[in-house]
Design a protein around this motif. Structure first.
Motif: not given
Length: 700
Positions: A351, A409, A413-418, A422
């Motif tokens: 991750g 984007e 999303h997969r990284l849990g970031l804006e 990212c």
């Protein structure tokens, strides 16, 4: 023929062929780019020459010389495409390639996690021959001609067209290897043969074997490529149809050039042709600007090459590698990282965010190219954050920001970031990759990275310059004029150079003056013959002597210069003193005053140098203030979205200054100036970036 003398430097890359021409009469320098043609590089090569001559208003008969940087050998080795090779060695040493150095590479904790790479020649394509030389070159047993003939027939029956020969102790006496080559040519004239005594006259059988085999592997490609270019140049040479041989030089890894006629016999010397030219061009530009301690950062689409320059000279090494293959030939010490504009950002199974070494290349390229790329890259992050314009090369390549946004984007999303976090993270990881490479080339020499100016060039070389200053604490950054053409410019700044080496192992206290003089004189004679063949008169030829020294019992050597003039005890002692000092700078200690620790000489080296006229860099006109170069503003992200002023570099003059946040744009490159940084234009048109405040906001 025309009265003008035009010299042309051409650096062929994967996407573009960069061209620089200099008029030796007036000093005029002209630059251009043209698309590369991988299917036939000669097409792009000649198109570049035609394009630059058109800018000068000249035809082919004005060309005085052409210097070329090629990646033919580099790409073949990086891709592991060495073809079907055969290997001949001394009886009893058929497993020299398998045994290698019996060591696990750095980065692996132990051998359980390291998978040994495939050997360059499988065991079933190795032939051994009887005959043996001693370490001093004396013959213990004569060469068995029947074994050689049997080996030749073995390779011929299996259509193995390329053969490397490395016999024990042939560095001390080449006669057995030369006899092997003669017999191979009698029995199998279609074969291409390389012998170690002509490729690398140094001891250490594994490295000598690999270097010889690599030379053999790239020889057919280099020979065909260079001869094709030379023939096309001959056809192109005169507008009136009268053909002539245009002097054609090819860049070598050691920082010199060599005529096309000779380089086909020394193909391994071209394995770092392109990066070497860039380092030399950057060194000259920085030297003219008054900076002699620089780190060079050459950013392309796939990777970034970094080099250290001290006293105006790029560092050399004989411990380099090209791909997985060690190469003992002298080469400019270049470290390459997968941090180019097309490097792909991805998420690990744990991750975390990673960038490179995989690259989208030029086709399909980054998402924003709109050519089918499906993974976010460094270029996508830059365009989304407003660091580069929504087009490249002055509008020739439009960039689709919406495609870039979608890809980033999805990764965010997969990284849990804006998406801003990212995109910033992608650039941050890339910057640290480059910073670690820059640390590697300085720290391993005992150098403090904070004492250096960073010279950035190439299409993507300057995009992270300000961030590298923050990470490394660099003095400042210099961005040359036409940064995308620095490698091609470097080709016009280098001399003809040939390196010769001979192993001569002796403790310093037992080294005899006459033996050292004889050894160096023999190498100098080889260098003199080569320079004479290149057309240099006796008064033009220059020679540089050096030697590899170590403490008795050590496994690795340090190279130091050997002074000019007849060999004396004082001159030998000076070399030993230089070794003590260099050892302390590298490792933090020396045994200068310990009578029990002896200095040992290992290799003698002579470089033959034929000087070539270097182009003069002209000063630019004084500026009238940076505001005249202002073309507008756009929103860019530097920790937050800010309105950022955009400048056209071509309109900036000497002495102009501007403060970040700003973006300076030109045809081949873009320079983001972060908040807290200042950009100043020097008298030669270089951009000098420096910090105006520290992390607490205090002005420097």
């Amino acid at each position: 023929m025309g009265s003008r003398k035009i010299r042309v430097g051409i650096d062929t890359g994967g996407t573009f062929t960069d061209v620089v021409a200099v008029d030796d009469e007036s000093g005029t320098i002209v630059t251009t780019k043209t698309p590369s043609t991988p299917q036939d590089p000669a097409v792009g090569f000649l198109a570049g020459i035609e394009k630059v001559l058109a800018q000068l208003g000249e035809s082919g008969d004005a060309i005085d010389a052409v210097s070329h940087g090629t990646t033919v050998a580099t790409n073949k080795l990086l891709e592991g495409k060495v073809g079907t090779l055969g290997f001949i060695t001394t009886e009893g040493y058929e497993h020299v390639l398998e045994i290698a150095r019996q060591s696990v590479p750095d980065g692996y904790g132990n051998s359980y996690f390291w998978v040994k790479p495939d050997r360059i020649v499988p065991a079933d394509r190795v032939r051994t021959v009887r005959g043996r030389l001693a370490y001093d070159g004396s013959e213990i047993r004569p060469l068995n001609d029947d074994d050689v003939r049997a080996a030749a027939r073995f390779f011929k029956d299996r259509e193995i067209l390329t053969v490397g020969v490395c016999l024990m102790h042939s560095y001390a006496n080449p006669e057995h290897e030369r006899r092997v080559r003669d017999i191979l040519m009698e029995e199998y004239p279609e074969a291409t043969v390389s012998i170690s005594s002509e490729v690398l006259r140094e001891y250490r059988e594994y490295e000598r074997s690999i270097t010889t085999l690599v030379d053999a592997a790239v020889k057919p490609n280099i020979r065909n490529y260079v001869n094709n270019i030379a023939n096309r140049l001959r056809e192109f040479s005169s507008a009136e149809g009268e053909q002539r041989d245009i002097p054609f030089y090819v860049m070598k890894s050691n920082g010199g050039v060599l005529s096309a006629e000779e380089v086909v016999h020394q193909p391994i010397t071209t394995v770092l042709s392109g990066p070497a030219a860039g380092a030399l061009g950057a060194a000259l530009i920085a030297g003219v600007a008054g900076v002699d301690q620089v780190l060079t950062c050459d950013g392309g689409g796939t990777s970034t090459d970094v080099t250290v320059v001290v006293g105006g000279e790029p560092a050399l090494t004989t411990e380099g590698r090209v791909g997985v293959y060690p190469s003992k030939i002298p080469m400019i010490d270049v470290v390459t990282v997968g941090a180019g504009g097309g490097s792909i950002a991805w998420m690990t199974p744990e991750g975390t965010l990673r960038v490179g070494p995989q690259s989208a290349g030029a086709d399909p390229g980054p998402l924003c190219y709109g050519k089918g790329g499906n993974e976010p890259t460094i270029t996508d992050a830059h365009v989304l954050l407003g660091r580069i314009p929504p087009h490249l090369l002055g509008g020739e390549i439009p960039l689709d920001t919406e495609l870039a946004r979608k890809g980033v984007e999805e990764l965010a999303h997969r990284l849990g970031l804006e998406f801003e976090a990212c995109a910033t993270g992608i650039l941050e990881v890339s910057a640290w990759n480059q910073a670690n490479a820059l640390r590697q080339i300085t720290v391993k020499r005992g150098l403090d990275v904070r004492d250096f100016t960073l010279v950035t060039f190439g299409g993507s070389g300057s995009l992270l310059a300000c961030r590298l200053v923050d990470i490394l604490g660099l003095k400042d950054v210099l961005v040359p004029l036409n940064p995308g053409n620095v490698s091609a410019f470097g080709l016009l700044t280098v001399d003809v150079r040939n390196d010769y080496v001979q192993t001569h192992v002796s403790r310093h206290d037992r080294l005899k003056i006459d033996e050292l003089q004889t050894g160096l004189d023999a190498l100098a004679a080889e260098a003199e013959r080569a320079l004479e063949g290149e057309g240099f008169g006796p008064d033009q030829r220059q020679y540089a002597r050096s030697a590899d020294l170590r403490y008795f019992g050590q496994a690795f050597e340090v190279r130091v210069p050997v002074g000019d003039g007849p060999i004396t005890q004082e001159l030998m002692d000076e070399a030993a003193e230089r070794f003590h000092q260099a050892h302390r700078e590298l490792y933090g200690y020396d045994f200068r005053n310990d009578p029990h620790q002896h200095v040992e000489w290992v290799n003698l080296r002579v470089s033959g140098i034929g000087p070539i006229k270097r182009p003069e860099l002209a000063e630019i006109a004084p500026g009238t203030g940076a505001d005249v170069a202002l073309t507008g503003t756009r929103e860019a992200y530097f920790d937050e979205w800010v309105t950022t002023r955009v400048y056209d570099r071509a309109r900036l003059g000497a002495g102009d200054e501007l403060e970040g946040p700003a973006v300076i744009e030109e045809f081949s490159s873009t320079i983001p100036v972060h908040p807290g940084f200042r950009a100043r234009i020097d008298t030669f048109g270089n951009i000098r970036l420096s910090k105006t405040s520290d992390s607490n906001g205090a002005t420097r």
